[in-house]
Design a protein around this motif. Structure first.
Motif, PDB file in Angstrom:
ATOM      1  N   LYS A   6       5.624   9.274  10.936  1.00 16.87           N
ATOM      2  CA  LYS A   6       6.511   8.214  11.406  1.00 16.87           C
ATOM      3  C   LYS A   6       6.153   7.668  12.779  1.00 16.87           C
ATOM      4  N   CYS A   7       5.286   8.326  13.533  1.00 10.95           N
ATOM      5  CA  CYS A   7       4.999   7.819  14.867  1.00 10.95           C
ATOM      6  C   CYS A   7       4.003   6.671  14.801  1.00 10.95           C
ATOM      7  N   CYS A  76       0.641   2.905   5.184  1.00 10.00           N
ATOM      8  CA  CYS A  76       0.850   3.020   6.633  1.00 10.00           C
ATOM      9  C   CYS A  76       1.462   1.758   7.240  1.00 10.00           C
ATOM     10  N   VAL A  77       0.870   0.606   6.940  1.00 11.49           N
ATOM     11  CA  VAL A  77       1.347  -0.647   7.538  1.00 11.49           C
ATOM     12  C   VAL A  77       2.742  -0.981   7.024  1.00 11.49           C
ATOM     13  N   THR A  78       2.936  -0.859   5.716  1.00 15.63           N
ATOM     14  CA  THR A  78       4.243  -1.171   5.121  1.00 15.63           C
ATOM     15  C   THR A  78       5.343  -0.291   5.697  1.00 15.63           C
ATOM     16  N   GLU A  79       5.067   0.991   5.804  1.00 12.15           N
ATOM     17  CA  GLU A  79       6.071   1.931   6.347  1.00 12.15           C
ATOM     18  C   GLU A  79       6.374   1.609   7.811  1.00 12.15           C
ATOM     19  N   ASP A  80       5.363   1.274   8.568  1.00  9.23           N
ATOM     20  CA  ASP A  80       5.540   0.939   9.975  1.00  9.23           C
ATOM     21  C   ASP A  80       6.425  -0.307  10.123  1.00  9.23           C
ATOM     22  N   ILE A  81       6.189  -1.308   9.298  1.00 12.80           N
ATOM     23  CA  ILE A  81       7.006  -2.531   9.342  1.00 12.80           C
ATOM     24  C   ILE A  81       8.443  -2.217   8.954  1.00 12.80           C
ATOM     25  N   LYS A  82       8.631  -1.400   7.921  1.00 15.42           N
ATOM     26  CA  LYS A  82       9.984  -1.003   7.511  1.00 15.42           C
ATOM     27  C   LYS A  82      10.722  -0.301   8.654  1.00 15.42           C
ATOM     28  N   ASP A  83       9.957   0.421   9.480  1.00 14.24           N
ATOM     29  CA  ASP A  83      10.551   1.132  10.613  1.00 14.24           C
ATOM     30  C   ASP A  83      10.765   0.222  11.819  1.00 14.24           C
ATOM     31  N   SER A  85       8.395  -1.576  13.461  1.00 14.77           N
ATOM     32  CA  SER A  85       7.292  -1.587  14.420  1.00 14.77           C
ATOM     33  C   SER A  85       6.187  -2.528  13.943  1.00 14.77           C
ATOM     34  N   ASN A  86       5.461  -3.087  14.888  1.00 14.57           N
ATOM     35  CA  ASN A  86       4.307  -3.928  14.574  1.00 14.57           C
ATOM     36  C   ASN A  86       2.997  -3.261  14.985  1.00 14.57           C
ATOM     37  N   TYR A  87       3.053  -2.022  15.431  1.00 14.77           N
ATOM     38  CA  TYR A  87       1.873  -1.338  15.943  1.00 14.77           C
ATOM     39  C   TYR A  87       0.737  -1.328  14.923  1.00 14.77           C
ATOM     40  N   LYS A  88       1.028  -0.891  13.714  1.00 18.46           N
ATOM     41  CA  LYS A  88      -0.031  -0.761  12.707  1.00 18.46           C
ATOM     42  C   LYS A  88      -0.500  -2.110  12.198  1.00 18.46           C
ATOM     43  N   MET A  89       0.359  -3.115  12.221  1.00 23.77           N
ATOM     44  CA  MET A  89      -0.062  -4.465  11.851  1.00 23.77           C
ATOM     45  C   MET A  89      -1.031  -5.001  12.900  1.00 23.77           C
TER      46      MET A  89
END
Length: 101
Positions: A6-7, A76-83, A85-89
């Motif tokens: 999740k980080c 990874c990207v989808t989960e990050d956006i759901k959370d 965050s835009n970091y992984k995008m």
């Protein structure tokens, strides 16, 4: 076990045994292609034949990259956006820019 951490800055991702085996097998085939190219050079094979094999190995690496990239986007990207965050995008955009050089 959870698929991704999740980080935002985490650099590890759990892959199923099936996914890991599939990716590993592809890399082993590519590794074999590279060894074959080295043998061709050692055996003084005609330049064009070597170039064609290099092109095939390059295409195989690109195909591997596309598969890994698609998996990364779906997880990874989808989960990050759901959370939220835009970091992984942002990281993905930078990576795509490198791939397109």
């Amino acid at each position: 076990m959870e698929n991704i951490s999740k980080c935002a800055g985490c650099t590890k991702r759990y892959r199923s045994p099936e996914e890991k085996k599939k990716l590993t097998n592809r890399l082993k085939r590519i590794e074999g292609q590279i060894r074959g190219i080295a043998n061709m050079l050692e055996n003084e094979v005609y330049c064009i034949d070597i170039i064609n094999q290099v092109a095939a190995a390059s295409a195989a690496l690109n195909s591997f990259n596309k598969e890994l990239l698609a998996s990364h986007m779906k997880t990874c990207v989808t989960e990050d956006i759901k959370d939220g965050s835009n970091y992984k995008m942002d990281e993905l955009v930078k990576t795509i820019q490198k791939l397109m050089r």
